[in-house]
Design a protein around this motif. Sequence first.
Motif, PDB file in Angstrom:
ATOM      1  N   ALA A 191       0.823  -1.209   0.000  1.00 43.62           N
ATOM      2  CA  ALA A 191       0.000   0.000   0.000  1.00 43.62           C
ATOM      3  C   ALA A 191       0.856   1.257   0.000  1.00 43.62           C
ATOM      4  O   ALA A 191       0.519   2.250  -0.660  1.00 43.62           O
ATOM      5  N   GLU A 195       2.548   3.858  -3.821  1.00 47.15           N
ATOM      6  CA  GLU A 195       2.139   5.261  -3.880  1.00 47.15           C
ATOM      7  C   GLU A 195       3.324   6.218  -3.995  1.00 47.15           C
ATOM      8  O   GLU A 195       3.129   7.424  -4.140  1.00 47.15           O
ATOM      9  N   SER A 326      -5.793   0.762  11.591  1.00 47.52           N
ATOM     10  CA  SER A 326      -5.424   0.230  10.277  1.00 47.52           C
ATOM     11  C   SER A 326      -4.417  -0.913  10.360  1.00 47.52           C
ATOM     12  O   SER A 326      -4.055  -1.490   9.340  1.00 47.52           O
ATOM     13  N   ASN A 349      -3.349   4.421   5.059  1.00 46.69           N
ATOM     14  CA  ASN A 349      -3.599   5.096   3.787  1.00 46.69           C
ATOM     15  C   ASN A 349      -3.113   6.548   3.754  1.00 46.69           C
ATOM     16  O   ASN A 349      -3.216   7.218   2.734  1.00 46.69           O
TER      17      ASN A 349
END
Length: 370
Positions: A191, A195, A326, A349
Motif C-alpha cells: 500500500a 504510492e 489500520s 492510507n
Amino acid sequence: MEKIKVIAVDDSALIRNLLTKIINSQPDMEMVATAPDPLIARDLIIKHNPDVITLDIEMPKMDGLEFLERIMRLRPTPVVMVSTLTQRNADVTFRSLELGAVDFVTKPKLDISQGMIDYANDITDKIRAAHASRYRLRRLTNRVDPNEVRAAVADAIDKKQTGLALGNRFAATEKLVLIGSSTGGTEALRAILTELPKDMPAIMITQHMPAGFTKSFADRLNQLCQITVKEAEQGERVLPGHAYIAPGDKHLQLARSGANYICHLKDGEPVNRHKPSVEVLFKSGTEISARNIIGIMLTGMGKDGAVAMAEMKKAGAYNICQDEASSVVFGMPREAIALGAADEVLPLNQIAKHLVDYLSKIGGRAAVRV
C-alpha cells in the motif's frame, strides 16, 4: 482462559499430526479438528467455528487458494497459510495474503531438532497474531481485483520507462527511509510503496519473512511500483529511487563505504526471536546517520524494533508509526509509541502522502555525494 480454537487443513497426515502436537502443547490454544482436504474442512469449520485456520496451499479436490477465497467470501476467519518453498508456491502465497490471509509459514521438516522448536514457536506466534488481528474489522477490503493489478503494473512500467515521476525533489538529500513490519506487513508495504514517486530517497526494509520468499516478494512489488524494489545484497550501494528488502535469513544493516551508504547483511543470531530483525536495522540507522533517517513502524506482533526506534528518535530521526485501527496487529507500533518513539501516528492510507510531503518540506537541507 478461553483457548484459541484451531483447525488445520492439510493433505499430509504427518503434518496434521505434527501441527496438532505443537498446538495442543500450548496453554492458550487447542486443535479442535483437522481435515485432509477442503471439502471435509468445510463441514468441520461450520461445526467448530474456529478462531484460526491453518491452510495448506497444495491439496487434492480444491487447492488452498480457491478454498481461501471461499472462506473469505462466506465465513471470514483468520487464516495462516502453510506453504512449501517453491517459486510457484511463493507467488500463490503472496496472492493469498492479498486475498485476506493474515500470514504464512513454511512446511516444517519432519525431524526432532532445535529447528523444530523454532518452528513451533514461529507457527504458534503466528496463530496468536492471527487471533489478535483486526481481520474482522477490515473484512474483505483488502481483496484485489486482478484487472486493477494488471493496470497498476502497466502504469508502473510506463512510468519507469518514461520517467514520469514527480520531479527530482529529493535527489539532493542524504535522507533515508527505514521501515520495519511483521504480521500484515506485506500488504501494508504494498500500500505504501506503490504510492511513492520514483525520485524517492533510498528505502531499507525489514519484513519478518522466511528465507526463500523475500526475493519473490521484492520482485512482486517491483512490478507494481515506480521505485525499484529488490532483495538487498551484501555491499551494494544504497541508491535513491530504490527499496531494499532484507533477505529472509540475514539481518539488514545500514553501513557506509567512504561517502556512500551501503547494505550490510549480517549472519548472526536472531534478535527478539527474529532474523531478519527490525531492531538490527533501526540500530544501524542510529549509529550511521540518525538525523537523516525517517523511520516507519508498520503492523506486526511483538516489540521487535521498538527500543531501537526510540533510540533513533532521540538521536534525531523523524519517526512514523501506523495507527491501531489500520494495523492487522498493533503490537510493534504500540510498543514503539509507548516508548515515545513516534513523531506521528497515522493510518496506513495516509503514510505515503505524509512521507512525501515531509520530504518535500525538508528536501534540500543535506547534500549527498552520489
